[in-house]
Design a protein around this motif. Structure first.
Motif, mmCIF file in Angstrom:
data_model
loop_
_atom_site.group_PDB
_atom_site.id
_atom_site.type_symbol
_atom_site.label_atom_id
_atom_site.label_comp_id
_atom_site.label_asym_id
_atom_site.label_seq_id
_atom_site.Cartn_x
_atom_site.Cartn_y
_atom_site.Cartn_z
ATOM 1 N N HIS A 283 32.206 89.003 -25.368
ATOM 2 C CA HIS A 283 31.828 87.210 -24.808
ATOM 3 C C HIS A 283 30.962 86.472 -25.471
ATOM 4 C CE1 HIS A 283 30.587 85.208 -21.195
ATOM 5 N NE2 HIS A 283 29.473 85.289 -21.163
ATOM 6 N N VAL A 287 32.247 82.783 -26.666
ATOM 7 C CA VAL A 287 30.349 81.470 -26.334
ATOM 8 C C VAL A 287 30.806 80.416 -27.774
ATOM 9 C CG1 VAL A 287 28.489 80.925 -25.540
ATOM 10 C CG2 VAL A 287 29.997 82.198 -24.338
ATOM 11 N N THR A 290 32.866 77.834 -28.863
ATOM 12 C CA THR A 290 33.572 76.756 -28.177
ATOM 13 C C THR A 290 32.137 75.919 -28.694
ATOM 14 O OG1 THR A 290 31.386 77.456 -26.193
ATOM 15 C CG2 THR A 290 33.570 78.340 -25.529
ATOM 16 N N ASP A 292 29.234 76.355 -29.185
ATOM 17 C CA ASP A 292 27.499 76.701 -28.299
ATOM 18 C C ASP A 292 27.318 77.323 -29.235
ATOM 19 O OD1 ASP A 292 25.741 76.782 -26.376
ATOM 20 O OD2 ASP A 292 27.116 77.582 -24.738
ATOM 21 N N GLY A 295 23.605 78.722 -27.151
ATOM 22 C CA GLY A 295 24.134 79.892 -25.740
ATOM 23 C C GLY A 295 24.794 81.589 -25.931
#
Length: 384
Positions: A283, A287, A290, A292, A295
């Motif tokens: 996960h 993230v 993207t 990020d 994040g």
């Protein structure tokens, strides 16, 4: 309903809800991510610590399907699978065959450890013996269509007299490989028998030899896995690799920053800690896909405390904590390990691992994990 559990370090109230980590979202795209997976022992087998491993194949393969379902690749028959610490070559070969078939059936990515552990652990061994052992295992990997990971060899460490012996041995193997391989440098903190690998105890000299192997055969090296727990050295090696050769971090202490990378590059991942962290790790990297970075770091940085705990010295016994967490998470019905290795960590160590993992939300069923933790405490006379 969860209630306070009395751990050796003090009372602890388990969290009531796990993280929502849905499988089936596909593999991360910006990084190639492998989890080195553990094996599940057969708890009812009448075997001793020195006997051949008795593997619970159904549970072992089910765990691999769990990793694939979350989009991770599986690094098979590696150190995490107790290779050389309970799982012999015959068992590893069977594991490779079965996992390769399972990967093909579900479309999972797989790479497998290729070593020399069919050779005797004592007595004289020659470079010719080492080459022949590697060739046998390389042939099996290629026969079953899995990417080979050329593991560091205890036998080569015994037989080699200097850097030239490593250069000649790896050159011979890379010429024979039909597809690009991953080279693996496992440090002595994971296996003391690998002290002085690449022909020197001086890490700068060893690094130069390692890089020379790659520079002379860049078309046969997909990537390298470095397991030295030394982030600065990994970054230095990463920046010196030929174009197109990947760096797969094996650093279970610094993986968030190494995977995130910097303006000059990043590491992919091939990690033992991604066995218990699999769904969360996948996960987090999605993230990162993207763009990020913050994040990604917010998700993965808090896991480092657990990883550093599991991999504390003697580092090679991290496998005990990994299997323990798989039991608490409900991936297997028992905490019995190949070779009896469940005894390699203390109750306080395991209790802290439970608390840290639960705090991260890693257990799909926190009540089940708490129940099993209480059962383990009861066996040790400490349940309240």
């Amino acid at each position: 309903m969860t209630t306070t559990i009395h751990l050796p370090q003090g009372p602890y109230t388990p969290r009531s809800t796990p993280l929502d980590l849905t499988p089936g979202l596909g593999a991360p795209s910006s990084r190639t991510v492998f989890s080195a997976a553990h094996v599940v022992a057969d708890p009812y087998a009448d075997v001793g610590p020195d006997d051949a491993a008795a593997v619970d194949w159904e549970s072992t393969l089910a765990f691999r399907r769990h990793l694939w379902a979350h989009g991770l690749g599986v690094a098979e028959a590696m150190d995490t699978a107790q290779r050389g610490m309970g799982l012999d070559w015959a068992g590893a070969a069977d594991l490779i065959r079965r996992s390769a078939a399972e990967a093909k059936a579900v479309g999972g990515r797989i790479a497998c450890g290729v070593g020399t552990d069919q050779l005797p652990t004592t007595g004289e061994v020659t470079l010719a013996d080492v080459r022949a052992a590697y060739e046998e295992q390389l042939a099996l990997a290629e026969e079953h269509g899995v990417q080979p990971i050329l593991m560091a060899s205890r036998a080569l460490a015994r037989a080699a007299r200097g850097p030239e012996d490593y250069l000649s041995t790896y050159a011979h193997l890379l010429r024979q490989a039909s597809e690009p391989v991953i080279l693996h440098w496992l440090g002595p903190m994971f296996d003391p028998a690998l002290e002085g690998y690449w022909g020197s105890t001086d890490l700068d000299e060893a690094t130069d030899t390692f890089l020379k192997v790659i520079a002379e055969h860049p078309d046969k090296v997909d990537g390298i896995k470095i397991s030295l727990l030394d982030a600065a050295r990994e970054i230095d090696v990463r920046r010196r690799l030929p174009g197109g050769v990947r760096c797969y971090t094996g650093d279970d202490f610094h993986y968030p920053e190494l995977i995130a990378g910097d303006e000059r590059g990043f590491s992919h991942a091939l990690l033992g800690i991604f066995d218990p962290l699999g769904p969360l790790a996948a996960h987090a990297v999605r993230v990162l896909d993207t763009g990020d970075v913050d994040g990604f770091r917010a998700l993965l940085d808090p896991t480092v405390e657990l990883s550093r705990h599991l991999f504390q010295r003697p580092t090679r016994f991290y496998k005990t904590g990994v299997v323990f967490l798989a039991w608490l998470a409900g991936h297997q019905d028992h905490f019995t390990m190949v070779g009896g290795l469940q005894s390699a960590r203390s109750l306080p160590h395991l209790a802290t691992a439970y608390e840290l993992a639960d705090g991260l939300g890693l257990f799909p069923d926190p009540d089940l994990a708490a129940h099993r933790m209480r059962a383990l405490l009861a066996v040790h006379g400490g349940a309240r």
